[in-house]
Design a protein around this motif. Structure first.
Motif, PDB file in Angstrom:
ATOM      1  N   ASN A  96       0.825  -1.209   0.000  1.00 38.85           N
ATOM      2  CA  ASN A  96       0.000   0.000   0.000  1.00 38.85           C
ATOM      3  C   ASN A  96       0.861   1.262   0.000  1.00 38.85           C
ATOM      4  O   ASN A  96       0.571   2.239  -0.706  1.00 38.85           O
ATOM      5  N   GLN A  97       1.957   1.240   0.797  1.00 37.45           N
ATOM      6  CA  GLN A  97       2.859   2.386   0.821  1.00 37.45           C
ATOM      7  C   GLN A  97       3.523   2.602  -0.534  1.00 37.45           C
ATOM      8  O   GLN A  97       3.681   3.730  -0.996  1.00 37.45           O
ATOM      9  N   ARG A 121       2.319   1.732  -3.445  1.00 36.86           N
ATOM     10  CA  ARG A 121       1.307   2.235  -4.361  1.00 36.86           C
ATOM     11  C   ARG A 121       1.046   3.723  -4.143  1.00 36.86           C
ATOM     12  O   ARG A 121       0.933   4.506  -5.096  1.00 36.86           O
ATOM     13  N   GLN A 122       0.969   4.151  -2.869  1.00 38.51           N
ATOM     14  CA  GLN A 122       0.746   5.562  -2.574  1.00 38.51           C
ATOM     15  C   GLN A 122       1.933   6.423  -3.032  1.00 38.51           C
ATOM     16  O   GLN A 122       1.743   7.537  -3.546  1.00 38.51           O
ATOM     17  N   HIS A 123       3.147   5.909  -2.849  1.00 34.91           N
ATOM     18  CA  HIS A 123       4.325   6.671  -3.261  1.00 34.91           C
ATOM     19  C   HIS A 123       4.359   6.836  -4.782  1.00 34.91           C
ATOM     20  O   HIS A 123       4.650   7.923  -5.297  1.00 34.91           O
ATOM     21  N   ILE A 124       4.058   5.752  -5.496  1.00 39.98           N
ATOM     22  CA  ILE A 124       4.021   5.829  -6.961  1.00 39.98           C
ATOM     23  C   ILE A 124       2.953   6.818  -7.409  1.00 39.98           C
ATOM     24  O   ILE A 124       3.153   7.603  -8.345  1.00 39.98           O
ATOM     25  N   HIS A 125       1.815   6.836  -6.731  1.00 46.22           N
ATOM     26  CA  HIS A 125       0.743   7.771  -7.073  1.00 46.22           C
ATOM     27  C   HIS A 125       1.168   9.224  -6.851  1.00 46.22           C
ATOM     28  O   HIS A 125       0.885  10.098  -7.695  1.00 46.22           O
ATOM     29  N   SER A 126       1.869   9.484  -5.737  1.00 39.83           N
ATOM     30  CA  SER A 126       2.333  10.852  -5.472  1.00 39.83           C
ATOM     31  C   SER A 126       3.375  11.291  -6.493  1.00 39.83           C
ATOM     32  O   SER A 126       3.389  12.458  -6.920  1.00 39.83           O
ATOM     33  N   GLN A 159       3.516  10.289  -9.567  1.00 39.51           N
ATOM     34  CA  GLN A 159       2.780  10.547 -10.811  1.00 39.51           C
ATOM     35  C   GLN A 159       2.089  11.906 -10.758  1.00 39.51           C
ATOM     36  O   GLN A 159       2.088  12.656 -11.742  1.00 39.51           O
ATOM     37  N   GLU A 160       1.522  12.249  -9.598  1.00 41.28           N
ATOM     38  CA  GLU A 160       0.883  13.562  -9.454  1.00 41.28           C
ATOM     39  C   GLU A 160       1.902  14.685  -9.588  1.00 41.28           C
ATOM     40  O   GLU A 160       1.636  15.714 -10.222  1.00 41.28           O
ATOM     41  N   ASP A 199       2.759  15.098 -13.174  1.00 39.43           N
ATOM     42  CA  ASP A 199       1.664  15.763 -13.895  1.00 39.43           C
ATOM     43  C   ASP A 199       1.668  17.266 -13.626  1.00 39.43           C
ATOM     44  O   ASP A 199       1.439  18.075 -14.542  1.00 39.43           O
TER      45      ASP A 199
END
Length: 425
Positions: free
Chosen positions: A72-73, A75-80, A82-83, A86
């Motif tokens: 989960n950590q 996944r959250q790091h990869i999402h941040s 990516q943001e 962007d």
């Protein structure tokens, strides 16, 4: 093929191949089967070690450094990440759009080239200068413009030189190009159409010259008339009329001279001569004015002081300087005209004990039509042309001008002219 894939193939096919080969030769004994299985297990273990060292261990080391211990950590790091990527992309788009809007709205043309003279930016005004409806970013500037002066100027800017102005004329007008180097390499070029400005300046100069010429004749008649009336009116009135006519005549002469200077029609005839007669003549011209203003005129120069100058121009220079020195003085003050030779130059100074010039205005007083705050000098007329004419005439004679002034202390103007060996006196 990578080492991991090679080991995987070997490990994966070793056991089946061995079993098939032995089966064809003879029945497989238990001992042989154990050896085959051991070889296969060894291959798999070697593959796992290689995969761990080459692929998985760096990944887990990085995750440990980032304090990421769960899926989960991660996944959250990869999402941040990516943001953030962007947002950076959006900021780059916004910045690029802002730059496009600014360059498009400029009244001047704007060109940006890299070190190889490939276009990085070309706004619509610059496209008009190049005669192109659309210019592709990345295109070679040399494919669009081959004028040798322009190309040489831009190459100089790419090499780090700046301040050059290039005047060119093409079928679309008269243009001035100003290339400047960029710190990251390449150059930026400002493109200005100066044809309309030059035509307007020429019309203005012609108007001033014509106006000054037409006024001279009526002024001559007025002066003659005033002089004829001196016996019929009181001396004060006659003197006032003469002074006003002289003032208008001086303003007219200044307008005509400035227009002639700007038009390039004012010719200089320099000859080696003594400066004494010119200084004494100027002092004599302003003796009455200085007397009325209670200002003492002082002369300090050697009689044999000589160099190359144009008599009419130097007379105008000293007249304008002395006029200002007397006009912006105070009762009981003084004005000194001095001359000396210093380090291969002939220097003439006009110094006064007058009101001085405020420090913020020192650079502006040499501009045409500029006058120091009128509230400080009530009653002092003029168009603000005197020092502008002085500057231009000194430059035309190959000299330099230096202005030093302190408010409420006084002003010193120094004009310097080169003195060659043949002019040494």
């Amino acid at each position: 093929m990578t080492r991991e894939r090679l080991v995987l193939l070997v490990a994966g096919w070793t056991l089946p191949v061995l079993i098939a080969a032995l089966a064809l030769m003879a029945p497989i004994q238990p001992r042989e089967a154990i050896i085959i299985i051991a070889v296969w297990l060894g291959s798999v273990g070697l593959l796992s070690e290689i995969l761990w060292r080459q692929s998985l261990q760096p990944i887990f080391t990085l995750l440990g450094q980032l304090n990421l211990s769960s899926t989960n950590q991660i996944r959250q790091h990869i999402h941040s990440l990516q943001e953030a990527a962007d947002r950076q992309q959006d900021e780059r788009k916004d910045l690029s759009q802002l730059l496009d809007d600014i360059s498009t709205g400029l009244g001047e043309g704007l060109l940006v080239v890299d070190a190889d003279l490939h276009l990085r930016l070309c706004n619509p005004r610059a496209q008009h200068f190049l005669g192109a409806e659309k210019v592709a970013i990345g295109a070679s500037f040399l494919d669009l413009e081959r004028d040798p002066d322009i190309v040489a100027g831009i190459r100089d800017a790419v090499a780090g030189k700046s301040g050059q102005r290039i005047l060119v004329e093409n079928s679309r007008g008269v243009w001035e190009l100003r290339p400047f180097p960029l710190s990251q390499g390449g150059a930026v070029v400002l493109v200005t159409e100066v044809g309309p400005l030059r035509r307007a300046a020429e019309l203005r100069r012609q108007f001033v010259q014509d106006l000054s010429h037409e006024i001279r004749s009526p002024l001559t008649v007025m002066r003659t008339t005033v002089e004829a009336l001196e016996d019929e009116v009181s001396p004060d009135i006659a003197g006032m009329l003469v002074r006003q006519v002289e003032r208008i005549t001086r303003l007219t002469d200044e307008l005509y001279e400035l227009a002639s200077i700007e038009a390039g029609t004012l010719k200089m005839e320099t000859t080696r001569q003594s400066v004494g007669p010119v200084v004494r003549q100027v002092a004599s011209d302003f003796a009455a004015v200085a007397f009325r203003a209670e200002v003492d005129l002082r002369l300090d120069f050697p009689e044999d002081f000589a160099f190359d100058f144009d008599t009419r121009a130097l007379t105008r220079v000293l007249s304008n300087l002395v006029d200002n020195a007397v006009k912006y003085n105070r009762p009981g003050g003084w004005v000194r005209i001095s001359a000396k030779r210093l380090e291969g130059t002939a220097q003439i100074e006009v110094e006064d004990s007058g009101l001085g010039i405020p420090a913020p205005e020192l650079g502006a007083v040499l501009q045409r039509f500029y006058r120091v705050d009128r509230a400080r000098t009530p009653g002092a007329g003029g168009l603000g042309l005197g020092l502008a004419i002085v500057k231009h005439m000194v430059q035309l004679m190959g000299g330099d001008l230096k202005l030093d002034s302190r408010e409420d202390v006084g002003t010193r103007v120094t004009v310097s002219f080169p003195v060659g060996p043949e002019s040494a006196a």
